[in-house]
Design a protein around this motif. Structure first.
Motif, PDB file in Angstrom:
ATOM      1  N   GLY A 116       0.782  -1.244   0.000  1.00  0.00           N
ATOM      2  CA  GLY A 116       0.000   0.000   0.000  1.00  0.00           C
ATOM      3  C   GLY A 116       0.802   1.277   0.000  1.00  0.00           C
ATOM      4  N   ARG A 117       2.086   1.220  -0.370  1.00  0.00           N
ATOM      5  CA  ARG A 117       2.921   2.427  -0.431  1.00  0.00           C
ATOM      6  C   ARG A 117       3.514   2.560  -1.841  1.00  0.00           C
ATOM      7  NH1 ARG A 117       4.639   0.530   4.798  1.00  0.00           N
ATOM      8  NH2 ARG A 117       6.702  -0.064   4.016  1.00  0.00           N
ATOM      9  N   GLY A 118       2.609   2.805  -2.786  1.00  0.00           N
ATOM     10  CA  GLY A 118       3.004   2.846  -4.191  1.00  0.00           C
ATOM     11  C   GLY A 118       4.044   3.890  -4.515  1.00  0.00           C
ATOM     12  N   MET A 119       3.839   5.110  -4.070  1.00  0.00           N
ATOM     13  CA  MET A 119       4.771   6.208  -4.345  1.00  0.00           C
ATOM     14  C   MET A 119       6.176   5.885  -3.843  1.00  0.00           C
ATOM     15  SD  MET A 119       3.537   9.122  -5.752  1.00  0.00           S
ATOM     16  CE  MET A 119       2.057  10.114  -5.925  1.00  0.00           C
ATOM     17  N   GLU A 120       6.225   5.287  -2.686  1.00  0.00           N
ATOM     18  CA  GLU A 120       7.512   4.991  -2.049  1.00  0.00           C
ATOM     19  C   GLU A 120       8.235   3.827  -2.741  1.00  0.00           C
ATOM     20  OE1 GLU A 120       8.913   3.072   2.233  1.00  0.00           O
ATOM     21  OE2 GLU A 120       7.126   4.343   2.151  1.00  0.00           O
ATOM     22  N   ASN A 121       7.489   2.874  -3.200  1.00  0.00           N
ATOM     23  CA  ASN A 121       8.100   1.629  -3.676  1.00  0.00           C
ATOM     24  C   ASN A 121       8.307   1.543  -5.185  1.00  0.00           C
ATOM     25  OD1 ASN A 121       8.408   0.445  -1.128  1.00  0.00           O
ATOM     26  ND2 ASN A 121       6.271  -0.241  -1.110  1.00  0.00           N
ATOM     27  N   GLU A 122       7.660   2.393  -5.956  1.00  0.00           N
ATOM     28  CA  GLU A 122       7.844   2.325  -7.408  1.00  0.00           C
ATOM     29  C   GLU A 122       9.115   3.096  -7.804  1.00  0.00           C
ATOM     30  OE1 GLU A 122       4.172   3.959  -8.671  1.00  0.00           O
ATOM     31  OE2 GLU A 122       4.822   6.043  -8.568  1.00  0.00           O
ATOM     32  N   PRO A 123       9.633   2.852  -9.008  1.00  0.00           N
ATOM     33  CA  PRO A 123      10.852   3.552  -9.445  1.00  0.00           C
ATOM     34  C   PRO A 123      10.664   5.061  -9.492  1.00  0.00           C
ATOM     35  CG  PRO A 123      10.409   1.662 -10.845  1.00  0.00           C
ATOM     36  CD  PRO A 123       9.201   1.844  -9.999  1.00  0.00           C
ATOM     37  N   SER A 124      11.764   5.773  -9.427  1.00  0.00           N
ATOM     38  CA  SER A 124      11.717   7.235  -9.482  1.00  0.00           C
ATOM     39  C   SER A 124      11.513   7.740 -10.903  1.00  0.00           C
ATOM     40  CB  SER A 124      13.020   7.823  -8.915  1.00  0.00           C
ATOM     41  OG  SER A 124      14.142   7.345  -9.656  1.00  0.00           O
ATOM     42  N   SER A 125      11.833   6.896 -11.888  1.00  0.00           N
ATOM     43  CA  SER A 125      11.765   7.310 -13.287  1.00  0.00           C
ATOM     44  C   SER A 125      10.862   6.376 -14.094  1.00  0.00           C
ATOM     45  CB  SER A 125      13.168   7.313 -13.898  1.00  0.00           C
ATOM     46  OG  SER A 125      13.123   7.406 -15.299  1.00  0.00           O
TER      47      SER A 125
END
Length: 481
Positions: A116-125
């Motif tokens: 449930g922490r998509g922003m944190e766990n997905e790539p930066s680019s």
């Protein structure tokens, strides 16, 4: 609604359960739908199987009787590097092969986040996401192209890798432009062989204009069915009629009633499903309502909404509270008491029943008119009605045949030129066929005629819901003793 399809000269049809047919008289036979569960591919309940591509683990099947699986593929470990290692790619391919060999229809979801922490766990680019899509998409494409040797199949990919749980929310990559960029990358990598399921109808309309919204590249999944009046943000709160008629209206989320009506019209031949989060109670989220009172959603409304969504699959574990409630409540269906849970399970996807068979004798004058250059005269015209009582359509290629048997042995088969994927849910399809003179049989020959459906790519037999069903040959249409 009825649909009429012509069967052609070499297509056959016949008649009746355990009754000899007098070929000089017209016949009209009514057949019944049973209440039994059907073991058919491409629909039903599913379990989730989670695999971390950075940690190769034992492959297993939790529920053998279920036709479907959802494979949650965690690639979080590679979010910081542009290339997924070769070993992880090989592991991914072996996972797919394992479930294909066990004849499981695969719902695939590749994700960076499982907590449930998509922003944190997905790539930066987005460049990294696209690179991973190209690598994994090419493997998906390989598996989709060799179905002649593997009975299972990838039916859909849920989401675009990003967001919390991969459910297309909580991500920096879900603007309309970014969604198009990611979906184009996935479709190119898979050569369009694997449909993409998006979370919201408005997202689908953004990716594909309304005129082509039923196109096979896109479909829907909803993991918050009955979670609230908006299915926890799947729908909006504004009525479509309150919006100006312009291109932006299609890119605006509508109120539940309008979105369900849209799904009923445009998702008829798509593979849709998800999870239930609520059941008999949902929360009203109408504008200006600050009290959020409970609204009772009765059983008939549950069934009606699932039918409008054209649901083919649901999670058999989540939400346990709702599913247990459905299992505890009983209803009457076709004269039999059954749980709500079983009723839903037996109506997910397609459910075909031959409801009527009509045989019309052809007059001598008419036979003269229909005689062709090879003297192939149709002795009788047979019309049969097929009803799809399921919530959805069939999403695989299926062959429809008439099977003529003698002493329980197949002696002749005739293919009917009708596409079962177009036998729409909630409708009747009427097929008209001619019995060629060369296959007309006498009572003493002890023959039977069946209608059979088989999956095109591997010949797997599709079960009918009829009481008059034979697991080897299909629906019994005629018995001449």
């Amino acid at each position: 609604m009825e649909k009429k399809i012509s069967g052609g000269k070499k297509v056959i049809k016949w008649l009746k359960k355990h009754l000899a047919f007098d070929k000089n008289k017209d016949a009209d036979i009514q057949l019944k739908e049973s209440t039994r569960a059907l073991k058919n591919p491409g629909c039903g309940w599913y379990h989730i199987y989670t695999f971390d591509l950075s940690k190769e683990n034992f492959l297993y099947i939790d529920c053998e009787e279920e036709e479907l699986v959802l494979l949650l593929i965690d690639i979080h470990a590679f979010r910081g590097c542009e290339q997924i290692p070769k070993e992880a790619l090989e592991y991914f391919s072996s996972i797919l092969t394992f479930f294909e060999q066990h004849d499981k229809g695969i719902i695939l979801r590749i994700v960076y986040d499982t907590n449930g922490r998509g922003m944190e766990n997905e790539p930066s680019s987005i460049k990294i996401v696209k690179s991973h899509m190209k690598q994994l998409g090419s493997i998906i494409c390989e598996h989709m192209s060799k179905k002649e040797s593997l009975p299972g199949k990838i039916l859909v990919h849920q989401g675009l890798f990003v967001g919390s749980w991969g459910e297309m929310h909580g991500s920096k990559f879900l603007s309309e432009a970014r969604m198009k960029e990611l979906s184009d990358t996935f479709l190119e990598a898979t050569k369009g062989s694997c449909p993409i399921a998006v979370r919201k109808p408005v997202q689908l309309r953004q990716l594909s204009c309304q005129k082509t919204a039923s196109n096979t590249n896109f479909t829907l999944f909803n993991d918050a069915i009955f979670g609230s009046e908006t299915d926890l943000g799947t729908y909006g709160t504004i009525r479509k009629s309150a919006l100006s008629e312009n291109s932006e209206r299609e890119k605006t989320p509508w109120a539940r009633e309008d979105e369900l009506s849209w799904q009923q019209s445009f998702m008829q031949q798509s593979f849709c499903g998800g999870e239930v989060l609520g059941g008999m109670n949902t929360v009203s989220e109408s504008p200006g309502n600050t009290d959020y009172p409970q609204r009772t959603l009765d059983w008939n409304q549950v069934v009606a909404d699932l039918a409008k969504m054209h649901v083919s699959y649901l999670n058999s574990i989540y939400s346990k509270e709702v599913l247990d409630d459905w299992k505890a409540h009983r209803i009457m269906w076709n004269g039999e008491e059954i749980s709500e849970y079983d009723y839903i399970g037996r109506h997910m996807g397609y459910r075909f029943t031959v409801t009527q068979v009509k045989i019309s004798c052809v007059s001598p004058e008419k036979k003269k008119q229909t005689q062709d250059t090879q003297n192939q005269i149709s002795e009788n015209v047979i019309t049969f009605t097929i009803k799809n009582t399921g919530f959805a359509n069939m999403c695989e290629e299926v062959v429809c045949r008439l099977i003529l048997t003698k002493n329980n042995k197949n002696i002749r088969a005739f293919e009917i030129k009708s596409d079962p994927s177009t036998w729409n849910s909630g409708t009747d399809t009427v097929i008209e066929c001619h019995i060629p003179k060369e296959v007309w049989t006498q009572k003493s020959q002890q023959t039977k005629l069946f209608l059979q459906l088989t999956r095109k790519r591997d010949g797997r037999i599709i079960e009918w819901a009829n009481e008059e069903y034979d697991c080897q040959f299909g629906v019994l249409l005629s018995s001449v003793d």
